[in-house]
Design a protein around this motif. Sequence first.
Motif, PDB file in Angstrom:
ATOM      1  N   SER A  61       0.861  -1.180   0.000  1.00 59.59           N
ATOM      2  CA  SER A  61       0.000   0.000   0.000  1.00 59.59           C
ATOM      3  C   SER A  61       0.896   1.229   0.000  1.00 59.59           C
ATOM      4  O   SER A  61       2.066   1.160   0.372  1.00 59.59           O
ATOM      5  N   ASP A  62       0.335   2.349  -0.450  1.00 58.45           N
ATOM      6  CA  ASP A  62       1.147   3.571  -0.473  1.00 58.45           C
ATOM      7  C   ASP A  62       1.088   4.255   0.889  1.00 58.45           C
ATOM      8  O   ASP A  62       0.448   3.765   1.823  1.00 58.45           O
ATOM      9  N   GLY A  63       1.758   5.377   1.012  1.00 59.26           N
ATOM     10  CA  GLY A  63       1.805   6.076   2.288  1.00 59.26           C
ATOM     11  C   GLY A  63       0.453   6.519   2.796  1.00 59.26           C
ATOM     12  O   GLY A  63       0.267   6.736   4.000  1.00 59.26           O
ATOM     13  N   GLY A  64      -0.532   6.640   1.912  1.00 54.92           N
ATOM     14  CA  GLY A  64      -1.856   7.079   2.317  1.00 54.92           C
ATOM     15  C   GLY A  64      -2.801   5.944   2.642  1.00 54.92           C
ATOM     16  O   GLY A  64      -4.000   6.166   2.867  1.00 54.92           O
ATOM     17  N   GLY A  65      -2.289   4.717   2.671  1.00 54.17           N
ATOM     18  CA  GLY A  65      -3.124   3.580   3.013  1.00 54.17           C
ATOM     19  C   GLY A  65      -3.929   3.023   1.864  1.00 54.17           C
ATOM     20  O   GLY A  65      -4.877   2.256   2.075  1.00 54.17           O
ATOM     21  N   VAL A  66      -3.581   3.382   0.635  1.00 52.47           N
ATOM     22  CA  VAL A  66      -4.290   2.877  -0.539  1.00 52.47           C
ATOM     23  C   VAL A  66      -3.543   1.669  -1.092  1.00 52.47           C
ATOM     24  O   VAL A  66      -2.333   1.725  -1.314  1.00 52.47           O
ATOM     25  N   LEU A  67      -4.276   0.584  -1.312  1.00 51.70           N
ATOM     26  CA  LEU A  67      -3.657  -0.628  -1.840  1.00 51.70           C
ATOM     27  C   LEU A  67      -3.137  -0.410  -3.264  1.00 51.70           C
ATOM     28  O   LEU A  67      -3.799   0.218  -4.090  1.00 51.70           O
ATOM     29  N   LYS A  68      -1.953  -0.947  -3.543  1.00 44.93           N
ATOM     30  CA  LYS A  68      -1.397  -0.893  -4.886  1.00 44.93           C
ATOM     31  C   LYS A  68      -2.044  -1.974  -5.747  1.00 44.93           C
ATOM     32  O   LYS A  68      -2.559  -2.970  -5.242  1.00 44.93           O
ATOM     33  N   ASP A  69      -2.001  -1.764  -7.058  1.00 40.44           N
ATOM     34  CA  ASP A  69      -2.483  -2.787  -7.966  1.00 40.44           C
ATOM     35  C   ASP A  69      -1.646  -4.049  -7.743  1.00 40.44           C
ATOM     36  O   ASP A  69      -0.406  -3.994  -7.813  1.00 40.44           O
ATOM     37  N   PRO A  70      -2.269  -5.191  -7.445  1.00 42.00           N
ATOM     38  CA  PRO A  70      -1.491  -6.378  -7.074  1.00 42.00           C
ATOM     39  C   PRO A  70      -0.573  -6.887  -8.172  1.00 42.00           C
ATOM     40  O   PRO A  70       0.540  -7.356  -7.880  1.00 42.00           O
ATOM     41  N   ARG A  71      -1.002  -6.810  -9.441  1.00 42.31           N
ATOM     42  CA  ARG A  71      -0.149  -7.306 -10.518  1.00 42.31           C
ATOM     43  C   ARG A  71       1.051  -6.386 -10.743  1.00 42.31           C
ATOM     44  O   ARG A  71       2.167  -6.859 -10.980  1.00 42.31           O
ATOM     45  N   ALA A  72       0.798  -5.087 -10.664  1.00 40.55           N
ATOM     46  CA  ALA A  72       1.908  -4.147 -10.807  1.00 40.55           C
ATOM     47  C   ALA A  72       2.894  -4.314  -9.656  1.00 40.55           C
ATOM     48  O   ALA A  72       4.112  -4.264  -9.847  1.00 40.55           O
ATOM     49  N   HIS A  73       2.358  -4.539  -8.459  1.00 41.00           N
ATOM     50  CA  HIS A  73       3.243  -4.726  -7.308  1.00 41.00           C
ATOM     51  C   HIS A  73       4.020  -6.037  -7.444  1.00 41.00           C
ATOM     52  O   HIS A  73       5.212  -6.093  -7.097  1.00 41.00           O
TER      53      HIS A  73
END
Length: 243
Positions: free
Chosen positions: A112-124
């Motif tokens: 997740s980013d610093g703001g608590g938003v989950l990243k796209d799982p495939r991109a991650h």
Amino acid sequence: MSKVQELRALHRGRLPGDPLVLPGPWDAASARVFVEAGFPALATPSAGVAASLGYADGATPADEMFAAVARIVRAVDVPVSADVEGGYGIPPKELVERLLETGAVGCNLEDSDGGGVLKDPRAHADWLAEVRHAAADRLFVNARIDTFDSGDTDPKQAAEQAIERAALYVAAGADCVYPIGAPASVLPLLRSGIQGPINVHGTVTEGPSPAELGELGATRITFGPGLQRRAAQALRGIAARLK
């Protein structure tokens, strides 16, 4: 055996009820205390290190975090894994190089980013694959999964999302996955759906013991900033008595 080999070996063949317990040192002094107590490896908590440096969680500059990790590694002779949050925007190859320069042999990387938003799982997962390629076998990669903290509020749905993400991250080369914030009630579900070691967040004063978490499916237990905060609480009591 190298230290990264030692760390990998500590994760293998764990029996139910006997998870690997990794205390989280926030400075060199606390690291020595844990090693003197007999723990075979350590895992730094980014929030605990941040507090020791005078920063809020997530606000530590990368240079200061790497320097703090290097001081901890230098103080002990056991394997150390470093929580480097989301990687500070550093390209994978450089991130790996900087981690290895500290002497750490493992890392914790969150999705997740610093703001608590989950990243796209495939991109991650693609990003984790780049980290793995750059590190080869020199780092034990613990992929943190934030679906319980930043995703669905229903524990079962968050667990199902965590299982989907874990499959991608393991395929990308993660050695272990860390569904942080997962309640004990869903650990059997996570264990049944995830291949490989699972890191579970333990508590210092209440909740299931490490052995109980192991029985439910945990391979290893870490504590985030819990130990640092408990130490600070004890120090407040000492300070109050002195005053």
